[in-house]
Structure formats: C-alpha cells, structure tokens
Design a protein around this motif. Sequence first.
Motif, short mmCIF file in Angstrom:
data_model
loop_
_atom_site.label_atom_id
_atom_site.label_comp_id
_atom_site.label_asym_id
_atom_site.label_seq_id
_atom_site.Cartn_x
_atom_site.Cartn_y
_atom_site.Cartn_z
N ASP A 278 0.82 -1.21 0.00
CA ASP A 278 0.00 0.00 0.00
C ASP A 278 0.85 1.26 0.00
O ASP A 278 0.37 2.34 -0.28
N MET A 279 2.12 1.09 0.31
CA MET A 279 3.11 2.16 0.17
C MET A 279 4.48 1.51 0.24
O MET A 279 4.63 0.39 0.74
N LEU A 280 5.48 2.21 -0.29
CA LEU A 280 6.87 1.75 -0.18
C LEU A 280 7.60 2.69 0.76
O LEU A 280 7.53 3.92 0.60
N ASN A 291 15.66 2.37 -8.40
CA ASN A 291 14.82 1.52 -9.25
C ASN A 291 13.56 1.08 -8.52
O ASN A 291 12.47 1.04 -9.11
N VAL A 292 13.70 0.73 -7.24
CA VAL A 292 12.55 0.24 -6.49
C VAL A 292 11.49 1.33 -6.34
O VAL A 292 10.29 1.06 -6.32
N THR A 293 11.95 2.58 -6.24
CA THR A 293 11.01 3.69 -6.15
C THR A 293 10.18 3.80 -7.42
O THR A 293 8.95 3.95 -7.38
N CYS A 299 3.41 0.77 -10.02
CA CYS A 299 2.34 -0.07 -9.48
C CYS A 299 1.25 0.75 -8.79
O CYS A 299 0.31 0.18 -8.23
N GLY A 300 1.39 2.06 -8.83
CA GLY A 300 0.34 2.91 -8.29
C GLY A 300 0.33 3.04 -6.79
O GLY A 300 -0.73 3.29 -6.20
N ILE A 301 1.50 2.89 -6.15
CA ILE A 301 1.54 3.07 -4.69
C ILE A 301 2.47 4.23 -4.36
O ILE A 301 3.48 4.45 -5.04
N PRO A 302 2.15 5.02 -3.33
CA PRO A 302 3.01 6.15 -2.97
C PRO A 302 4.31 5.68 -2.33
O PRO A 302 4.38 4.58 -1.78
N VAL A 303 5.33 6.54 -2.41
CA VAL A 303 6.65 6.21 -1.88
C VAL A 303 7.03 7.20 -0.79
O VAL A 303 6.93 8.41 -0.99
N VAL A 304 7.46 6.67 0.34
CA VAL A 304 8.05 7.47 1.40
C VAL A 304 9.55 7.21 1.34
O VAL A 304 10.00 6.09 1.57
N ALA A 305 10.32 8.24 0.99
CA ALA A 305 11.74 8.03 0.75
C ALA A 305 12.57 9.09 1.47
O ALA A 305 12.09 10.17 1.80
N ALA A 306 13.84 8.73 1.70
CA ALA A 306 14.77 9.71 2.25
C ALA A 306 15.03 10.79 1.20
O ALA A 306 15.10 10.51 0.00
#
Length: 386
Positions: A278-280, A291-293, A299-306
């Motif tokens: 549901d999120m990365l 790449n994973v981001t 895939c249509g999921i939001p990303v929480v990233a540094a």
Amino acid sequence: MEMDELRVALFSGNYNYVRDGANQALNRLVDYLLRQGARVRVYSPKVEEPAFECAGELIGLPNLPIPGRGEYRLPLALSAEVKQDLAKFVPNIVHVASPDIAGHRAVTWAKEREVPILASVHTRFETYPRYYGMAFLEPVAVALLRRFYQRCDALVAPSESMAAVLREQGMNDDISIWSRGVDREIFDPSRRDLAWRRELGIADDEVAVGFLGRLVMEKGLDVFSETIAELRKRDVKHKVLVVGEGPAHEFFSQNVPDAVFAGFQRGADLGRAVACMDMLLNPSVTETFGNVTLEAMACGIPVVAARATGSTSLVADGETGRLVEPGRIGDFADVVEAYCRNDALRKEHGAAGELRSRDYSWDAINSAVAEAYIRLVTANEEAVSA
C-alpha cells in the motif's frame, strides 16, 4: 558516426552473478546496443550459477570474494587472456561501471591507447562506511572515487540529483544523465492480488508498508525498523511486507518481528508483490536513482523516501509520495502514519506516481548512453586527427 560503428568494451564488477538494479540496467543497455548494430564485449567476474542469463558475450575477469560479503566478487586485474581479447576486439570506447581494481586497470589500458572512457555511476559507494560503523572513512572514499572518475573522459549518472552531487564533489566536469526505465508489463496496478496477500496473512483492510530490495544494511534497514517500532508505539494499524533477500535477513527479522517476509521475487511475481503493498518505505541514502522507487510508482503506490540522491528526482513531495530528511525516525513515522490513516490520500498520491512513471521508456533512456559514446568517440577521432 553511426551506432553500428561502435565497439564497446564494458567493464563491471557484477554483470549477472547477483541480481540488482545496476546490473539489470547494464544488461538492458547491452541488449539495446546489440539491437542497434553496435558490437559489445562485457568483462566481469563469472560464476558457475549466475543469477540470470546475461545479454551479450561475457568474458571472465580474475576475482575473489569480497570479505564479509561473499556473494559479491572483487575483480582483481586484467589477465593476459583479457588483454589479448581486448586487442583483438579493438574497442573505440571503454565503459567502466565500477571503481574497482579491474576498473582502474581498464582505464589505464584505454588511456595508453587513446581510447575514450565513459564511467557510469550506479551507487554511492562513499556512503557505505557509515552503515558499518566507519563513517570516518567517508572522506577517504570520496578522494579515491574522485581520482578514478577524473581519469575518465565523461560520466553518466542516473538522476540529476546524483549528477549535482558528483559535480559538487569534483568528480568530473562532463556529466550527463542515464536515467532508468521500468517494465510496464511487470509493474502495473493491475498486478495487485488480494488473494495472495491473504495467503501471506495480510487482511484486505490492513495497510501494507513495503520494503523492496536486497536485505543489506546500506539500504537503511535500521531506519526502516526504527520507524516501524515508532508506529507500534503510536498504535498505528499496519502490516510490514518485505520483498527481497540478503545477508541482513536475521537483523531485519529480529527488529521487525511482525513483518511478512515474501522472499526473493522476480518477473510477474515481483510485480504482484509490489502491487500488493500500500506504500513503499525507502529510507536508503545510497541510491543514485532508486529503481525500487520507480517500480513502486508504476504499481500505483506512494513512496516514502529519504530526501537523497535519486529519490528527489523521482518523488514529488506531497504529490507522488513524501520525502523525509535522512535518519529522522519521527518524521518518517509521521508520514507513514498519515498514509496508514488516510486511504484517499494514499490512493491519490499513488495514482499520481503511476502517471509520472509512464515517462520512463528503456530504449529512449539507453539511447542517451549511445549518444554519449558517439560524442566521445567522434571528439577523440577529431583530436587524434588534429
């Protein structure tokens, strides 16, 4: 100069013996070049049971296992056989993909023969020591990398944010962008499979916070696990879904005890696993692109990233995901909690990320590297003629 006149000698520390984003990008590049009529020879360590069948012809380099990380190999030199193969191939461009011993030797070989050199930057090696209690070595690593990259004629970096870091560090004056693409047949929102989630013990109404990648400390496993611990303290309902394997599996399983470990996935199964998140949550600061981001966005999921190289070029903060200052556990927990509690916001940002991911076509992206080759070869030929 035409594409079919290129003769590319590509040197890499890992071309196909362990699967990761960097070597998959290199394989896609070689496949593209071969389809355009270019000639390519790849020089990299070989193993009896590689992770996947490689693109192009692979010539083995002498190597040893890296201490403490035996799954990776350290290329040691250019053997007499490799030098003979190079002399017979007569490359007009040398591409070095890793700043190891063999990479240095390849640069020396090319300089002695006035062959132009392009280096591609795939990871922030200088940040690795901080994950193993040796942050004091980071300036030394930067100096060693600078020595290597300044001997090359040009660099390609996977994101503008990474190129900016390289310029700031004084690595080279000629830096262009070789971005990354995403396979939309594999990574797509339609891959979501609630039945598969249920088999893993994830209920339909549970928010799956995902981790995707090799389980190694430099991927930010400590920050991820501390963020999850903070969510538990706040009594935020969620489930952790880990996709990947690696030597830090035991650390991760001990520090995220309630996580579901789906193991290594590939192809359509990998697309399904990512779409079932549901999120990365990607707290790594070692990425040059991420790449994973991009795969999560597709895939249509939001990303929480540094807020670090790579992620800042992909994630539009507050639109396709959230960017957090590296290492700030409370801030990571805040944005993950917001997504856990707000389904509409999560879906809105996921949809925006999927739309943005459509801009990344592999052939268009790889053509940028071919254009850099041609530019360097042409300039070199003109200089030699002059």
